[in-house]
Design a protein around this motif. Sequence first.
Motif, PDB file in Angstrom:
ATOM      1  N   PRO A   1       0.827  -1.217   0.000  1.00 55.80           N
ATOM      2  CA  PRO A   1       0.000   0.000   0.000  1.00 55.80           C
ATOM      3  C   PRO A   1       0.862   1.268   0.000  1.00 55.80           C
ATOM      4  O   PRO A   1       1.586   1.528   0.957  1.00 55.80           O
ATOM      5  CB  PRO A   1      -0.806  -0.125   1.293  1.00 55.80           C
ATOM      6  CG  PRO A   1      -0.012  -1.037   2.164  1.00 55.80           C
ATOM      7  CD  PRO A   1       0.741  -1.959   1.254  1.00 55.80           C
ATOM      8  N   GLN A   2       0.791   2.018  -1.073  1.00 59.56           N
ATOM      9  CA  GLN A   2       1.595   3.228  -1.202  1.00 59.56           C
ATOM     10  C   GLN A   2       1.186   4.332  -0.231  1.00 59.56           C
ATOM     11  O   GLN A   2       1.899   5.314  -0.071  1.00 59.56           O
ATOM     12  CB  GLN A   2       1.559   3.731  -2.642  1.00 59.56           C
ATOM     13  CG  GLN A   2       2.238   2.778  -3.608  1.00 59.56           C
ATOM     14  CD  GLN A   2       3.686   2.513  -3.221  1.00 59.56           C
ATOM     15  OE1 GLN A   2       4.508   3.419  -3.155  1.00 59.56           O
ATOM     16  NE2 GLN A   2       4.003   1.250  -2.944  1.00 59.56           N
ATOM     17  N   SER A   3       0.054   4.155   0.422  1.00 62.44           N
ATOM     18  CA  SER A   3      -0.371   5.121   1.423  1.00 62.44           C
ATOM     19  C   SER A   3       0.361   4.919   2.753  1.00 62.44           C
ATOM     20  O   SER A   3       0.294   5.776   3.630  1.00 62.44           O
ATOM     21  CB  SER A   3      -1.881   5.018   1.652  1.00 62.44           C
ATOM     22  OG  SER A   3      -2.222   3.709   2.096  1.00 62.44           O
ATOM     23  N   LYS A   4       1.072   3.808   2.887  1.00 57.85           N
ATOM     24  CA  LYS A   4       1.818   3.502   4.115  1.00 57.85           C
ATOM     25  C   LYS A   4       3.264   3.964   3.980  1.00 57.85           C
ATOM     26  O   LYS A   4       3.984   3.562   3.066  1.00 57.85           O
ATOM     27  CB  LYS A   4       1.799   1.996   4.406  1.00 57.85           C
ATOM     28  CG  LYS A   4       0.423   1.415   4.626  1.00 57.85           C
ATOM     29  CD  LYS A   4      -0.036   1.732   6.015  1.00 57.85           C
ATOM     30  CE  LYS A   4      -1.322   0.968   6.309  1.00 57.85           C
ATOM     31  NZ  LYS A   4      -1.795   1.239   7.627  1.00 57.85           N
ATOM     32  N   LYS A   5       3.684   4.780   4.921  1.00 60.08           N
ATOM     33  CA  LYS A   5       5.033   5.342   4.902  1.00 60.08           C
ATOM     34  C   LYS A   5       6.102   4.249   4.910  1.00 60.08           C
ATOM     35  O   LYS A   5       7.083   4.323   4.167  1.00 60.08           O
ATOM     36  CB  LYS A   5       5.216   6.274   6.098  1.00 60.08           C
ATOM     37  CG  LYS A   5       6.548   6.976   6.134  1.00 60.08           C
ATOM     38  CD  LYS A   5       6.621   7.923   7.313  1.00 60.08           C
ATOM     39  CE  LYS A   5       7.939   8.669   7.306  1.00 60.08           C
ATOM     40  NZ  LYS A   5       8.023   9.633   8.398  1.00 60.08           N
TER      41      LYS A   5
ATOM     42  N   ARG B   1       6.465   2.566   1.488  1.00 64.40           N
ATOM     43  CA  ARG B   1       7.189   3.424   0.540  1.00 64.40           C
ATOM     44  C   ARG B   1       8.681   3.421   0.845  1.00 64.40           C
ATOM     45  O   ARG B   1       9.515   3.311  -0.054  1.00 64.40           O
ATOM     46  CB  ARG B   1       6.653   4.844   0.575  1.00 64.40           C
ATOM     47  CG  ARG B   1       5.241   5.004   0.047  1.00 64.40           C
ATOM     48  CD  ARG B   1       4.840   6.462  -0.121  1.00 64.40           C
ATOM     49  NE  ARG B   1       5.086   7.314   1.026  1.00 64.40           N
ATOM     50  CZ  ARG B   1       4.226   7.530   2.036  1.00 64.40           C
ATOM     51  NH1 ARG B   1       3.046   6.934   2.035  1.00 64.40           N
ATOM     52  NH2 ARG B   1       4.537   8.346   3.018  1.00 64.40           N
TER      53      ARG B   1
END
Length: 143
Positions: free
Chosen positions: A59-63, A66
């Motif tokens: 999930p790219q929303s998770k720091k 990334r």
Amino acid sequence: MLIGEYQHTIDAKGRMIVPAKFREDLGFTFVVTRGLDGCLYGYPLDQWQLLRQKLSELPQSKKDARAFARFFNSAASEVEFDKQGRINITPTLREHAGLVKNCRVIGVNDRIEIWDEERWKAYIAETEENFEELAEQMADFGF
């Protein structure tokens, strides 16, 4: 399957011989990237593609996702064997693993790991001290 441990050297230009026993499994072109514990990981292209697919599904929303993808991909380098069976390791990757001269190349199932020899010896010494505890913990994984 990639298994075993081999001692090699890396020259000032970053060239290192890959053990002949690993070359066929790795293929002529493979990927070297930052690894965990201060070493480098080397993956055959098909295994690298599987890992990239898994990374793209994070999930790219998770720091943390990334950060992990950036760390793993940013220094990755496709390498090819020269006529002597050597690869060229980039300065960024050599710096990450502390590679200057003596190194160990080990096989770990689907990848190779490239370690600075002194870092590898320290890692093995520490692991040997805790091996029985590690073995007990592996039972949690069905081993």
